[in-house]
Design an enzyme around this catalytic site. Structure first.
Site, PDB file in Angstrom:
ATOM      1  N   PHE A 150      33.599  39.884  10.687  1.00 48.42           N
ATOM      2  CA  PHE A 150      33.423  41.218  11.269  1.00 48.42           C
ATOM      3  C   PHE A 150      32.187  41.202  12.180  1.00 48.42           C
ATOM      4  CE2 PHE A 150      35.753  42.359   7.368  1.00 48.42           C
ATOM      5  CZ  PHE A 150      36.578  43.396   7.790  1.00 48.42           C
ATOM      6  N   GLY A 151      32.276  41.799  13.350  1.00 42.76           N
ATOM      7  CA  GLY A 151      31.057  41.979  14.133  1.00 42.76           C
ATOM      8  C   GLY A 151      31.235  41.761  15.615  1.00 42.76           C
ATOM      9  N   ASN A 165      20.279  40.677   6.189  1.00 40.74           N
ATOM     10  CA  ASN A 165      21.364  39.848   5.625  1.00 40.74           C
ATOM     11  C   ASN A 165      21.324  38.435   6.202  1.00 40.74           C
ATOM     12  OD1 ASN A 165      22.260  40.874   8.115  1.00 40.74           O
ATOM     13  ND2 ASN A 165      24.410  40.915   7.517  1.00 40.74           N
ATOM     14  N   HIS A 201      19.033  48.676  14.306  1.00 44.58           N
ATOM     15  CA  HIS A 201      20.067  47.959  13.535  1.00 44.58           C
ATOM     16  C   HIS A 201      20.502  46.709  14.312  1.00 44.58           C
ATOM     17  CE1 HIS A 201      23.833  48.504  10.778  1.00 44.58           C
ATOM     18  NE2 HIS A 201      23.675  47.231  11.102  1.00 44.58           N
ATOM     19  N   HIS A 257      28.176  36.207  16.333  1.00 38.63           N
ATOM     20  CA  HIS A 257      28.859  35.184  15.519  1.00 38.63           C
ATOM     21  C   HIS A 257      29.138  33.957  16.363  1.00 38.63           C
ATOM     22  CE1 HIS A 257      29.402  37.370  11.808  1.00 38.63           C
ATOM     23  NE2 HIS A 257      29.831  38.424  12.468  1.00 38.63           N
ATOM     24  N   HIS A 285      25.935  53.019  11.221  1.00 39.13           N
ATOM     25  CA  HIS A 285      27.197  52.912  11.979  1.00 39.13           C
ATOM     26  C   HIS A 285      28.322  53.862  11.527  1.00 39.13           C
ATOM     27  CE1 HIS A 285      27.968  50.142   8.627  1.00 39.13           C
ATOM     28  NE2 HIS A 285      27.398  49.114   9.190  1.00 39.13           N
ATOM     29  N   ASP A 333      24.088  47.627  15.920  1.00 34.20           N
ATOM     30  CA  ASP A 333      24.737  46.754  14.928  1.00 34.20           C
ATOM     31  C   ASP A 333      25.101  45.421  15.589  1.00 34.20           C
ATOM     32  OD1 ASP A 333      25.758  45.765  12.581  1.00 34.20           O
ATOM     33  OD2 ASP A 333      27.622  46.909  12.644  1.00 34.20           O
TER      34      ASP A 333
HETATM   35  O1  DOR Z   1      30.819  44.142  11.716  1.00 31.08           O
HETATM   36  C1  DOR Z   1      29.767  44.040  11.103  1.00 31.08           C
HETATM   37  N1  DOR Z   1      29.075  42.890  11.095  1.00 31.08           N
HETATM   38  N2  DOR Z   1      29.334  45.089  10.395  1.00 31.08           N
HETATM   39  C2  DOR Z   1      28.266  44.992   9.581  1.00 31.08           C
HETATM   40  O2  DOR Z   1      27.907  45.975   8.996  1.00 31.08           O
HETATM   41  C3  DOR Z   1      27.598  43.689   9.391  1.00 31.08           C
HETATM   42  C4  DOR Z   1      27.754  42.826  10.552  1.00 31.08           C
HETATM   43  C5  DOR Z   1      27.335  41.388  10.351  1.00 31.08           C
HETATM   44  O3  DOR Z   1      26.281  41.150   9.752  1.00 31.08           O
HETATM   45  O4  DOR Z   1      28.033  40.503  10.851  1.00 31.08           O
END
Ligand code: DOR
Length: 459
Positions: A346-347, A105, A71, A332, A242, A328
């Site tokens: 998110f991430g 994605n 992932h 960013h 996750h 995961d």
């Molecule tokens: O926090 C996350 N970011 N969770 C996810 O499932 C996707 C990911 C992202 O692609 O930034």
């Protein structure tokens, strides 16, 4: 795979070899020849070998199959300002991962054979093995199935609309039905939209105190329950991405007891960090620093939760309910994180801190070192199926994908040292225990941490 030039034979000697695929946990030597494992034997003197031999002294280190991450967000194409396939792969080998699976994605999303070819060809020149996960639905829009057969023919190893769930239960039913015949799992990101409604962290006293909208655990659990029901109905291969809540872990335990084809993963951060990290507290006895209040680096989906959920995830990983650790890794750019908590993406960028994070569960006695290695090697390989077994063990004749790590080395995370373009981690400045010394892919040293190995010269 681009890598340093290598000589034909490499001997890794004196390390504690943990090879769950072959039931081995012993101090022993590993001989590599022409990119594959040649022998694993308690004593292979370098002098006994014909020809030139590169020797890696691994005394005090663990030697095990390279980690497999099922992932990984590599962001290319479309978001190359966050990460590229090359930088993501470089981060992977720094973290001990020899095989990574790119999530679809991207922009455009990986929903057809040409896109799979693109990612595979870009991945072929990186230090790690790059595999591809294809979309479940066309353009990840959740309305119509992608051509799953075309994706399989192009080489995908699983299907997912990750970043979003497959909201439509009927579509998920169809995907699971096809997954059986296609021999690849459907990895679902479980998140019931109507229960999240703009939430940015776990719902609880911490979100109340911070004045941030919360996401209840049932947002994940409701879809986990739905998907387990659909796995039972279809006989399909369901993989739950996750997992983060005690309720989800309990449902997977029950599903497995009933013999369903359900597998699950947990992320390193859900094994160590709680929602209290968003308060800016130092919340774990095993770490020495922490982020500031409202630090957007703590914003991730699924959200960091409470101690009971963390404990349940660790227990699930220890008893095998959760099959594997998956990062995961979600790199960013700064703009996406240097903003209000509400607006932030998110991430978390995970590849380079994963080992040190997961090892905290070993150091506190929650899981054995050999089980931890299993959950990062044969565990993820099993989720993806037979084709992955060759990357997950030190079996003679299989590719020499190996990580050498010091489980006790103390180091402080510094995002400026990351190979990943994603500097977004709440662990910056935190001391971790356990560090990768070297990573080999196909017998070649693709990463070496300076000063950690006694190699008798540069590798
Ligand atoms: O926090 C996350 N970011 N969770 C996810 O499932 C996707 C990911 C992202 O692609 O930034």
């Amino acid at each position: 795979m681009a890598a340093k030039a290598h000589i034909g034979q490499t001997l890794i000697s004196g390390g504690r070899v943990i090879d769950p695929a072959n039931g081995l946990d012993a101090v022993t030597d590993v001989l590599i020849a022409d990119g594959v494992i040649k022998a694993v034997n308690p004593s292979i003197p370098a002098e006994s070998l014909d020809g030139e031999v590169q020797v890696i002294r691994a005394d005090g280190m663990v030697v095990c199959p390279g980690f497999i991450d099922i992932h990984t967000h590599l962001r290319e194409p479309g978001f190359e300002y966050k990460e590229t396939i090359a930088t993501g792969a470089a981060a992977a080998v720094r973290g001990g991962f020899t095989t990574i699976c790119a999530m679809p994605n991207t922009e455009p999303s990986i929903d057809n054979g040409a896109m799979v070819d693109y990612v595979l060809s870009r991945g072929a020149t990186t230090p790690a093995r790059v595999k591809v996960i294809g979309c479940v639905s066309k353009d990840r829009a959740g309305h119509e199935l992608a051509d799953m057969e075309e994706l399989i023919d192009a080489g995908v190893v699983a299907f997912s609309d990750d970043g979003d769930p497959v909201y439509d239960a009927g579509l998920m039913r169809l995907a699971l039905t096809y997954s059986r015949g296609l021999g690849a799992p459907i990895t679902n990101h479980c998140q019931e939209h109507a229960l999240c409604c703009g939430g940015v962290m776990a719902e609880g006293w911490v979100s109340s105190r911070l004045g941030l909208a919360g996401i209840p655990a049932v947002a994940e659990e409701a879809m986990v329950a739905r998907d387990i029901g659909l796995a039972e109905l279809t006989g399909g291969r369901l993989h739950l991405a996750h997992l983060s809540s005690a309720g989800s872990v309990a449902m997977v335990r029950q599903a497995k007891a009933r013999g369903l084809l359900v597998t699950a993963e947990v992320c390193p951060h859900h094994l160590l960090l709680t929602d209290q990290w968003a308060l800016g507290l130092q919340c774990s006895p095993s770490v020495s620093a922490g982020p500031a209040a409202y630090d957007t680096h703590t914003k991730v989906y699924p959200p960091l939760r409470g101690d009971l959920d963390v404990a349940a995830c660790i227990a699930g990983l220890a008893d095998g309910t959760i099959d594997c650790v998956a990062t995961d890794h979600a790199p960013h750019d700064r703009v996406s994180k240097e903003c209000t908590y509400q607006d932030a993406a998110f991430g978390i960028s995970v590849l380079e801190t994963a080992l040190g994070t997961v090892l905290a569960t070993v150091h506190d006695g929650s899981i054995s070192l050999s089980d931890m290695v299993e959950r990062m090697t044969t565990g993820p390989a099993r989720v993806l199926g037979d084709g992955f077994a060759k990357y997950a063990g030190l079996t003679p004749g299989t590719p020499a994908d190996i990580v050498v790590f010091d489980p006790n080395a103390l180091w402080t995370v510094d995002v400026n040292d990351f190979a990943s373009m994603g500097r977004n981690t709440p662990l910056n400045g935190v001391e971790l225990r356990g560090r990768v010394a070297a990573t080999l892919v196909g017998g070649r040293v693709v990463f070496e941490e300076p000063g950690m190995l006694n190699t008798g010269g540069e590798l």
